[in-house]
Design an enzyme around this catalytic site. Structure first.
Site, PDB file in Angstrom:
ATOM      1  N   GLY A 228      67.842  55.726  12.022  1.00  0.00           N
ATOM      2  CA  GLY A 228      68.214  55.939  10.801  1.00  0.00           C
ATOM      3  C   GLY A 228      69.077  55.177   9.838  1.00  0.00           C
TER       4      GLY A 228
ATOM      5  N   GLU B  67      67.439  53.460  18.448  1.00  0.00           N
ATOM      6  CA  GLU B  67      66.163  53.562  17.951  1.00  0.00           C
ATOM      7  C   GLU B  67      65.825  52.912  16.596  1.00  0.00           C
ATOM      8  OE1 GLU B  67      64.904  57.141  20.956  1.00  0.00           O
ATOM      9  OE2 GLU B  67      65.472  57.582  18.993  1.00  0.00           O
ATOM     10  N   PRO B  68      66.425  51.815  16.145  1.00  0.00           N
ATOM     11  CA  PRO B  68      66.049  51.488  14.816  1.00  0.00           C
ATOM     12  C   PRO B  68      64.432  51.266  14.556  1.00  0.00           C
ATOM     13  CG  PRO B  68      66.592  49.474  16.210  1.00  0.00           C
ATOM     14  CD  PRO B  68      66.804  50.740  16.829  1.00  0.00           C
ATOM     15  N   GLY B  69      64.107  51.749  13.435  1.00  0.00           N
ATOM     16  CA  GLY B  69      62.819  51.624  12.733  1.00  0.00           C
ATOM     17  C   GLY B  69      62.801  50.639  11.479  1.00  0.00           C
TER      18      GLY B  69
ATOM     19  N   ARG C 146      54.731  56.157   0.068  1.00  0.00           N
ATOM     20  CA  ARG C 146      56.371  56.389   0.032  1.00  0.00           C
ATOM     21  C   ARG C 146      56.412  57.231  -1.333  1.00  0.00           C
ATOM     22  NH1 ARG C 146      60.359  54.099   0.762  1.00  0.00           N
ATOM     23  NH2 ARG C 146      61.513  55.612   1.825  1.00  0.00           N
TER      24      ARG C 146
ATOM     25  N   TYR D  55      57.974  60.872  -1.079  1.00  0.00           N
ATOM     26  CA  TYR D  55      59.563  60.835  -1.011  1.00  0.00           C
ATOM     27  C   TYR D  55      59.882  60.442  -2.382  1.00  0.00           C
ATOM     28  CZ  TYR D  55      58.677  59.994   3.935  1.00  0.00           C
ATOM     29  OH  TYR D  55      58.209  59.793   5.034  1.00  0.00           O
TER      30      TYR D  55
ATOM     31  N   CYS E   1      42.365  60.008  -7.106  1.00  0.00           N
ATOM     32  CA  CYS E   1      42.188  61.184  -7.917  1.00  0.00           C
ATOM     33  C   CYS E   1      43.265  62.144  -7.839  1.00  0.00           C
ATOM     34  CB  CYS E   1      41.005  61.893  -7.612  1.00  0.00           C
ATOM     35  SG  CYS E   1      39.391  60.725  -7.802  1.00  0.00           S
ATOM     36  N   GLU E   2      44.684  61.706  -7.753  1.00  0.00           N
ATOM     37  CA  GLU E   2      45.809  62.488  -7.699  1.00  0.00           C
ATOM     38  C   GLU E   2      46.813  61.917  -8.613  1.00  0.00           C
ATOM     39  OE1 GLU E   2      46.451  64.887  -5.346  1.00  0.00           O
ATOM     40  OE2 GLU E   2      44.845  64.530  -4.130  1.00  0.00           O
TER      41      GLU E   2
ATOM     42  N   TYR F 280      56.819  52.455   7.587  1.00  0.00           N
ATOM     43  CA  TYR F 280      56.164  53.435   6.966  1.00  0.00           C
ATOM     44  C   TYR F 280      55.338  53.159   5.779  1.00  0.00           C
ATOM     45  CZ  TYR F 280      60.001  55.356  10.014  1.00  0.00           C
ATOM     46  OH  TYR F 280      60.743  55.446  10.841  1.00  0.00           O
TER      47      TYR F 280
END
Ligand SMILES: *Cc1c(COP(=O)(O)O)cnc(C)c1O
Length: 424
Positions: A249, A283-285, A322, A326, A353-354, A382
């Site tokens: 996190g 648990e770092p990502g 992302r 987000y 097409c979005e 990510y």
């Protein structure tokens, strides 16, 4: 206009020399000439130095640092980090498969997630992982039953939902009561008191992961304090805790936010755990991966309407979701700077097409023309792991740069890859 420089502390190994963007000692344009676009480009040095920052900041507590595979699961990335002493945090059988391919020892693997299947549980037991992070009572019953059948004993931690608001995006908030994650204190206490019933799933730890891209230590401190109070109560009842897994996190620097450094984070966190005897796990990502990669793309067209100028590029939301998902901010840098070009305001958009298929809106960047390369910065976490084949677009290639050399860490997909396994 947002800052285009980064934090004073060195955050990554992408920089300009004579107007050309480099990754470590390699010109990005030189890589793209070989690979084409879109292409993810990673820096070995940035990956390993971010891991080293955490290892150094927390060394007094001798934690096990389990890199969160879902942030960037390319085998070259996992190999690099495992080679520098990291364990791995996995959330699926597929990630376990990758962890084994990357030669991570089972005793350095922790496994989280609310929906582990019986087959995934069996595979993880066979791989002799260190810990299951268990997210519900039915899951604990399941793991216990499977382990019993296999005549094995496995360690489990209960993932606690401490009901803390980490003040981050709603979609990456995981430690509030209304999210699907973890077990509340009340229920967890009952499980611990009843733990002897689980003869093969040894309830021996506590896990907490409250969310992602948390920029300030206070929500962590609040959550960890609650967890420690809880552990004190358990220990007063004679229950032993061997593992305390504090999750991931820790925020990365995307623009002008100023999340804490590993040192600052450790300075706030470590005093809480002084004289405690558990094995700490992190648990770092994102903290390790985000700054370690860019997504390079090519401008296809510049389209002007009465109200907007669009730079239409060859990467799409299928490659990097992302911004769409987000509303995330990412810097966009030219791969070759034309200092004489004026600054224009663009929406940088993909071919999909979005309307959500954008990388930046109303962004001032150096004027671009078709054929120019752009780098979407801070896309190492990510990024590729959330890519899809939407619009039947083959997924991009991934490149690992190390010093003055680079290698294709994953080939660009072909049209044949798109239909593999399909029957008409
Ligand atoms: C996603 C996840 C992480 C990593 O989160 P980051 O914000 O990338 O550090 C760690 N632990 C668990 C259980 C996760 O689901």
């Amino acid at each position: 206009m947002p800052r285009t420089d980064f934090h004073e502390e060195k955050m990554h190994d992408f920089y300009y020399k004579k107007g050309e963007l480099y990754c470590e000692k390699v010109r990005v344009a030189k890589i793209l000439k070989k690979t084409g676009t879109p292409a993810y480009i990673y820096s070995y040095k940035t990956f390993t130095e971010h891991l080293a920052k955490l290892q150094k900041a927390f060394r007094a507590a001798k934690p096990l640092i389990c890199y969160s595979v879902k942030a960037n699961s390319n085998l070259a990335v996992l190999r690099a980090l495992v080679g520098k002493g990291a364990g791995l945090d996995i959330v699926s059988g597929g990630e376990l498969f990758r962890a084994k391919k990357a030669k991570c020892q089972g005793k350095k693997i922790v496994y989280a997630g609310v929906g582990k299947t019986p087959e995934e549980i069996r595979e993880a037991i066979r791989a002799r992982i260190l810990l299951f992070n268990v997210e519900s009572m039915p899951e604990l019953e399941q793991i216990n039953a499977i382990a019993k059948k296999m005549r094995k004993k496995v360690n489990v931690s209960l993932r606690i939902n401490p009901n803390v608001d980490p003040h981050t995006h709603e979609y990456i908030t995981t430690g509030k009561a209304e999210t699907k994650f973890g077990i509340d204190f009340e229920k967890a206490r009952e499980i611990f008191k009843d733990a002897r019933r689980f003869t093969n799933a040894l309830v021996s730890g506590v896990h907490v992961h409250i969310g992602s891209q948390i920029e300030n230590g206070d929500p962590f401190v609040e959550a960890f304090r609650k967890i420690l109070e809880f552990i004190d109560e358990l220990q007063a009842d004679g229950i032993k805790i061997r593992f305390l897994n504090l999750g991931g996190g820790l925020g990365a620097i995307y623009s002008d936010e100023n999340p804490q450094t590993a040192e600052e984070f450790a300075g706030k966190i470590l005093p809480l755990f002084k004289r405690r005897k558990f094995q700490l796990i992190f648990e770092p990502g994102r903290f390790i991966a985000a700054n370690s990669g860019i997504l390079a793309t090519k401008v296809l067209y510049v389209k002007e309407t009465d109200v907007k100028k669009f730079a239409i590029v060859d990467a799409g939301m299928n490659d990097f979701i992302r911004p769409a998902f987000y509303n995330a901010f990412h810097h966009i840098w030219p791969v070759v700077k034309n200092e004489k070009a004026p600054q224009w305001i663009y929406d940088v958009v993909g071919p999909i097409c979005e309307s959500g298929d954008f990388f930046a809106k109303d962004r001032e960047i150096l004027a671009v023309k078709p054929g120019d390369y752009l780098a979407i910065m801070t896309t190492g976490a990510y990024g590729f792991t959330m890519a899809s084949n939407y619009n039947s677009r083959p997924r991009a290639c991934e490149v690992m740069v190390r010093g003055g050399t680079f290698k294709i860490a994953r080939k660009r997909e072909t049209y044949q890859d798109l239909v593999r396994g399909e029957r008409s």
